[in-house]
Structure formats: C-alpha cells, structure tokens
Design a protein around this motif. Structure first.
Motif, PDB file in Angstrom:
ATOM      1  N   GLN A 166       0.870  -1.178   0.000  1.00 14.65           N
ATOM      2  CA  GLN A 166       0.000   0.000   0.000  1.00 14.65           C
ATOM      3  C   GLN A 166       0.904   1.224   0.000  1.00 14.65           C
ATOM      4  N   ILE A 167       0.741   2.092  -0.980  1.00 12.04           N
ATOM      5  CA  ILE A 167       1.559   3.293  -1.143  1.00 12.04           C
ATOM      6  C   ILE A 167       0.653   4.507  -1.064  1.00 12.04           C
ATOM      7  N   ILE A 168       1.059   5.493  -0.274  1.00 18.33           N
ATOM      8  CA  ILE A 168       0.340   6.771  -0.172  1.00 18.33           C
ATOM      9  C   ILE A 168       1.339   7.884  -0.431  1.00 18.33           C
ATOM     10  N   VAL A 169       1.000   8.800  -1.321  1.00 17.84           N
ATOM     11  CA  VAL A 169       1.883   9.920  -1.642  1.00 17.84           C
ATOM     12  C   VAL A 169       1.128  11.226  -1.451  1.00 17.84           C
ATOM     13  N   GLY A 170       1.839  12.240  -0.956  1.00 13.24           N
ATOM     14  CA  GLY A 170       1.338  13.601  -0.911  1.00 13.24           C
ATOM     15  C   GLY A 170       1.993  14.426  -1.991  1.00 13.24           C
ATOM     16  N   THR A 171       1.295  15.434  -2.493  1.00 13.82           N
ATOM     17  CA  THR A 171       1.762  16.174  -3.657  1.00 13.82           C
ATOM     18  C   THR A 171       1.672  17.676  -3.427  1.00 13.82           C
ATOM     19  N   TYR A 172       2.366  18.405  -4.310  1.00 11.50           N
ATOM     20  CA  TYR A 172       2.274  19.863  -4.311  1.00 11.50           C
ATOM     21  C   TYR A 172       0.869  20.330  -4.685  1.00 11.50           C
ATOM     22  N   VAL A 216      -3.123  16.990  -3.506  1.00 12.65           N
ATOM     23  CA  VAL A 216      -3.774  15.707  -3.748  1.00 12.65           C
ATOM     24  C   VAL A 216      -3.107  14.630  -2.896  1.00 12.65           C
ATOM     25  N   LEU A 217      -3.923  13.830  -2.243  1.00 12.25           N
ATOM     26  CA  LEU A 217      -3.470  12.645  -1.528  1.00 12.25           C
ATOM     27  C   LEU A 217      -3.844  11.432  -2.375  1.00 12.25           C
ATOM     28  N   HIS A 218      -2.823  10.693  -2.801  1.00 11.00           N
ATOM     29  CA  HIS A 218      -3.025   9.614  -3.766  1.00 11.00           C
ATOM     30  C   HIS A 218      -2.625   8.296  -3.125  1.00 11.00           C
ATOM     31  N   GLY A 219      -3.543   7.333  -3.139  1.00  9.48           N
ATOM     32  CA  GLY A 219      -3.266   6.006  -2.616  1.00  9.48           C
ATOM     33  C   GLY A 219      -3.372   4.956  -3.702  1.00  9.48           C
ATOM     34  N   LEU A 220      -2.456   4.014  -3.695  1.00 10.20           N
ATOM     35  CA  LEU A 220      -2.475   2.943  -4.674  1.00 10.20           C
ATOM     36  C   LEU A 220      -1.825   1.700  -4.087  1.00 10.20           C
ATOM     37  N   THR A 221      -2.205   0.551  -4.611  1.00  5.18           N
ATOM     38  CA  THR A 221      -1.623  -0.720  -4.199  1.00  5.18           C
ATOM     39  C   THR A 221      -0.774  -1.272  -5.331  1.00  5.18           C
ATOM     40  N   ASP A 264      -5.021   1.986  -8.455  1.00  3.98           N
ATOM     41  CA  ASP A 264      -5.397   3.173  -7.686  1.00  3.98           C
ATOM     42  C   ASP A 264      -6.529   2.836  -6.725  1.00  3.98           C
ATOM     43  N   THR A 265      -6.399   3.309  -5.469  1.00  6.37           N
ATOM     44  CA  THR A 265      -7.432   3.038  -4.465  1.00  6.37           C
ATOM     45  C   THR A 265      -8.153   4.309  -4.013  1.00  6.37           C
ATOM     46  N   PHE A 266      -7.460   5.453  -3.940  1.00  2.00           N
ATOM     47  CA  PHE A 266      -8.153   6.709  -3.644  1.00  2.00           C
ATOM     48  C   PHE A 266      -7.331   7.867  -4.186  1.00  2.00           C
ATOM     49  N   LEU A 289      -6.795  13.047   9.194  1.00  2.00           N
ATOM     50  CA  LEU A 289      -6.668  11.689   9.714  1.00  2.00           C
ATOM     51  C   LEU A 289      -7.567  10.743   8.925  1.00  2.00           C
ATOM     52  N   TYR A 290      -7.048   9.520   8.693  1.00  5.21           N
ATOM     53  CA  TYR A 290      -7.782   8.530   7.901  1.00  5.21           C
ATOM     54  C   TYR A 290      -7.544   7.144   8.492  1.00  5.21           C
ATOM     55  N   HIS A 291      -8.476   6.243   8.214  1.00  5.04           N
ATOM     56  CA  HIS A 291      -8.304   4.823   8.473  1.00  5.04           C
ATOM     57  C   HIS A 291      -8.014   4.143   7.139  1.00  5.04           C
ATOM     58  N   ILE A 292      -6.902   3.398   7.090  1.00  2.00           N
ATOM     59  CA  ILE A 292      -6.507   2.693   5.875  1.00  2.00           C
ATOM     60  C   ILE A 292      -6.500   1.201   6.169  1.00  2.00           C
ATOM     61  N   SER A 293      -7.126   0.430   5.305  1.00  2.00           N
ATOM     62  CA  SER A 293      -7.140  -1.016   5.483  1.00  2.00           C
ATOM     63  C   SER A 293      -5.731  -1.568   5.334  1.00  2.00           C
ATOM     64  N   ALA A 294      -5.335  -2.446   6.260  1.00  2.00           N
ATOM     65  CA  ALA A 294      -3.990  -3.015   6.257  1.00  2.00           C
ATOM     66  C   ALA A 294      -3.946  -4.413   5.673  1.00  2.00           C
TER      67      ALA A 294
END
Length: 530
Positions: free
Chosen positions: A43-49, A52-57, A78-80, A117-122
């Motif tokens: 599970q990868i989460i990146v923050g951007t300039y 945008v908060l981008h999540g992908l597996t 992509d997940t979110f 704050l977020y809950h992310i499935s592990a």
C-alpha cells in the motif's frame, strides 16, 4: 431449448467471452486473485504539491523478483485520489499495526496548518469481491470501502513539518510555530505541547523567504529514540539540534554544530547551517543529521563519528537507516552489525553508506585534526546511469520475504518530483553484506571483493585501495514504475497482510494498552529562554 456447449471451447469463451488476465480468475462479473499465486501487495500513499493525496496498491509476484526476465509484471491499482488539503502536503505518518485485523491510521500535514486523519485497510482479502471501476486513463481503479476519513486536527498555527506515531495510541506533530503537539488517538485529545524558543535573528541566510523583519523559525524534523524516552529536533534558523526528555517533557540539552564540521559537509559561508532531517538507527546507538548537501552521524555521546558527502556534490532530500538485524545470520547482540544509511539526492540517486569504522582503520581516530572522517559509500541506486534525472523527494524501504525463507531482499519505493513512483528490489549481497558459514556478517572488502566502487582489489597482491570519493557501483534493479501525474512531496508505504476469512477488520483500533507516553497526560511544558 438448452444450448449445447461446443467441444474444445476455449476457457475465455466459457467464462463469458471475457479475457482472463494473468494471476486473476473470473467470479461472476468480478475479478479475484487466483489461489495459485499470492503476490506481495504494498500500500503506497503519496502527498503532492497539488494538494492531492493519492493512494495505490502494488502487487509484486515472486516470479518477478527471482527472474529478471520473467513476463510477470508489477500491477499498480489506484485506491483513492482526492484533494486532502487547501495547499501543498508536506508530510505523512502511518501508525504501526500488530495484527492483520487492525487498520492503519494515516495522518497528513500540509502548509494549511491542518492535520487530516484517515483509516486505511492493512489487509488484502483472500476473496476480493470488489469490482474494478471503469476508467478512461487505462489504469486499474478499485475503491476499498474500508478506507475512510476520520477528521482533522487544528491545534497548530503554522505549516506542519513532521508527523510521527511512536505507538498506535499517540501522535506527535511538529510545526513551524515552534511547537510539538502530543495527541491521544483514542479521542484525539491534545495532551501536551512542547515549545521551543524562537531563534535570534543573526543576519539573513541565503534563500531566506521570511518577510522583512521576520525570523525563520519552526521545527524541520524530529526523531524519537527507540526507547521512546528521548527526542531530537532540528529547526529553522538554528545551527544546533535540541534534545528533549519525553518522560518529563523538558529540554535536555542543546548541541551546536561547529563551523569546521559544517564546512566539511558543504555548508558554506552563506548557507543556513540548519539541520533538515534527523533519524535514529534501529539499535539507538547513533543518529544522523541531514543538511542541504551532506550529513553527519553522531554517537550516543553526541560526538561526530563520520560525515557523509555525496560525490558528485548534490542536494539531499531524505535519509533513512536500513536495518541489517534480519540477514539470516545468527549474530550475538554485542556483535550485531551496524545499519546501512540510505540517502535520496537531487540527481535521482539513492546512496548507501556504512557508518561502521573500517577494520583496517581501527587504530586511527575518528577525527584527523578538526576534520571528521568520511563514511564509506557501498552502492548507489538509480541516477543518470539508469536514465533518471528527477530528484527523489522521499522513499521507503520494506522487507520482502520469499517462500524459500530468504530475508536478504528489500523492496525500495521511491517518489520523484516528476510524479513517478518506482519499485526497486535490493539484495544485501549487492552491497557486499552477506553471512559466512560461522554466521558472522562479512563484507566485500574482507573477502577481497569490490565493495561499492570504493575498494579496488589486486587479485595477485591482495592489496586494497580506499577512495572515499570514488563513484559507487550500481545496485538493485527496477521492478516497475507508475506515473501519478502530480509532483510528489512525501511518501509512505507498508506491506499489506492477507486477511483470513474469519477475521473481522472492523474492530475499533483506538483502544490501546498503556505505553511509555501515558505520562504526558499531566505534562504541559512551556517555552524555554536561552
């Protein structure tokens, strides 16, 4: 009248004229992972300039890691993807999780003074019944309903610079308002605030963006000791680092950076001389402070052990220690090898350094006059040699276990300013780190091998030549890459667990047992005067 099935019908026709992708099986109108393959999912989460908060597996098959010529690919999904902040996202933090039923708490901080704050499935379910969403971009999109937003924290009055979860029950947040907030995750109550003094204005350093008459202030980074009783911080406009006692919440000391030490790592006359990053190693016996173009490694006695200067000279963006305590060797506690220090640079490289003193130099002091000795580079990953030029803003090092029980490999996830996420595979043997028959850790130099490009061995004479500024050799290999379309500022990642069918992931992860930070419930530290 029932229609007879033709003999010799292909499997794709029996499945309803749908093409079955490798590693997937068809279940009604949904695609599920085949039981024959169980790839490792990240599970990868990146923050951007771009706020945008981008999540992908990322699904990595073992065939891809064992055979470089394998046709198996690294699958990105992509997940979110959403606007999380009102301005650029600067930092991310993930809470630790012990059981596969626990969710991971994700915290994001930006220049808008908010902590989201977020809950992310592990976990990844064995029977994934979530369909892939249609998209025009050509990439797989699959929404996980277990990922949800919790809310926001607004107890800071300036940009958030660092976030850290020491345990699942506490969140530490550092900001440019010279405060570190300690928040309880059970009810998200601010328990205590550690305040640092505002530095005195001494000229205006090069590149200062403070308003006229203003003084650069605020925390750049914080690092907690593995015992969770000591914290080190570096801040803006200060040529020093501060030590904090987390048991009492009081300042424990201030260590100034010597001018000769700063000049030895490329901090010139007009440079700010402030620490940008700070990290502890896994054993807690040393820590590294990163500057603009170099780093210094200190021991527990706060005496510099070595300095890190990339060659050719370039800016540093992130540093981390890679633990070597799980190399498959039976090493005693007092003989445990030191961690490897990894740095990401402006020229798209990740450099690996060993901070352990060379065996041939045991009789030499750590300092030669007023100059601290250089750390030994044992390899590099990426860079212009592999056709990469965009700076690596952040990276994560994750353990990759294969079915044969080997734990020598690490997966490195990098995020670049051009929006690229790359997955690399690194073997410790490439860094000259391996285990001999007696179970002791050895390196390439001890065996007369080329070690990171810094040691050249004459096979006939067995002599070694040391060059601290030599170009290191390439290590690791690229498994896959993905373009996010946004400029990445920060990155976090973790290996997802495989969720059993009888495991409930909807339990509340907020109720935690007592930990080292329960003493902060009654602590409120004030600002300190120099």
């Amino acid at each position: 009248m029932a229609e007879r099935k033709r003999e010799g019908e292909p499997a794709s026709v029996e499945a309803g004229h749908r093409r079955i992708l490798p590693g997937f099986s068809v279940n009604g109108n949904k695609r599920t992972l085949s039981s024959k393959q169980s790839p490792t999912t990240l599970q990868i989460i990146v923050g951007t300039y771009e706020k945008v908060l981008h999540g992908l597996t990322v699904a990595i098959s073992e065939e891809k890691t064992l055979d470089p010529q394998s046709s198996q690919s690294v699958a990105f999904t992509d997940t979110f993807l959403f606007n999380a902040h009102g301005s650029a996202i600067r930092c991310l933090a993930l809470s630790p999780h012990v059981t596969e039923s626990q969710k991971v708490i994700l915290a994001s901080g930006g220049t808008d003074e908010r902590i989201n704050l977020y809950h992310i499935s592990a976990s990844v379910s064995k029977k994934n019944q979530t369909p892939f969403l249609p998209t025009l971009a050509g990439a797989n999109v699959m929404e996980n309903p277990k990922n949800r937003e919790l809310g926001s924290l607004l107890h800071h009055s300036a940009s958030i610079s660092a976030l850290y979860f020491p345990t699942r029950s506490k969140l530490l947040s550092a900001a440019e308002d010279n405060t570190v907030g300690i928040t309880r995750t059970r009810d998200w109550t601010l328990l205590s605030t550690i305040k640092a003094p505002i530095p005195k204005a001494v000229g205006r350093p090069s590149g200062d963006t403070a308003p006229l008459g203003g003084t650069p202030a605020g925390f750049n980074d914080i690092a907690l000791h593995p015992t969770m009783k000591l914290m080190i911080s570096v801040g803006k406009g200060e040529n020093c680092m501060r030590l904090w006692n987390l048991v009492t919440g009081k300042k424990a000391g201030v260590l100034n950076f010597e001018r000769d030490l700063l000049q030895g790592i490329g901090e010139g006359r007009w440079a700010s001389g402030e620490g940008r990053k700070v990290k502890w190693n896994s054993a807690g016996d040393e820590f590294a402070v990163g500057f603009e173009k170099g780093a210094v490694v200190f021991g527990m006695d706060s005496i510099p052990r070595c300095r890190v200067v990339p060659a050719p000279s370039t800016k540093l963006h992130q540093l981390q220690y890679i633990s070597r305590d799980a190399m498959g060797a039976a090493i005693l506690e007092d003989q445990r090898p030191s961690d490897v220090l990894a740095l990401s640079t402006e020229d798209a490289r990740i450099l690996f350094y060993t901070t352990k003193k060379d065996p041939d130099d045991e009789g030499e002091p750590q300092r030669k006059g007023k100059t601290v000795i250089l750390a030994r580079c044992i390899g590099q990953l990426g860079g212009h040699a592999m056709g990469l030029s965009s700076r690596i803003k952040d990276f994560e090092v994750l353990r990759f276990d294969t079915q044969d029980g080997s734990n020598q490999q690490r997966v490195i996830v990098t995020g670049s300013s051009d929006g690229s996420i790359r997955i690399w595979l690194l073997d410790f043997k490439e860094l000259g780190i391996q285990s001999d028959d007696s179970g002791n850790a050895t390196n390439g130099k001890a065996n007369g091998k080329v070690n990171g490009g810094h040691y050249s061995a004459d096979e006939n004479s067995g002599e070694h030549k040391h060059s601290a500024m030599a170009t290191p050799r390439q290590v690791g290999r690229l498994l896959g890459a993905h373009q996010t379309g946004n400029r990445i500022t920060c990155l976090k990642s973790f290996v997802m667990d495989v969720l059993n069918e009888d495991t409930d992931e909807n339990q509340d992860p907020g109720h935690e047992t007592k930990d080292e930070f329960d003493g902060f419930d009654d602590i409120a530290s004030d600002a300190y005067d120099e």
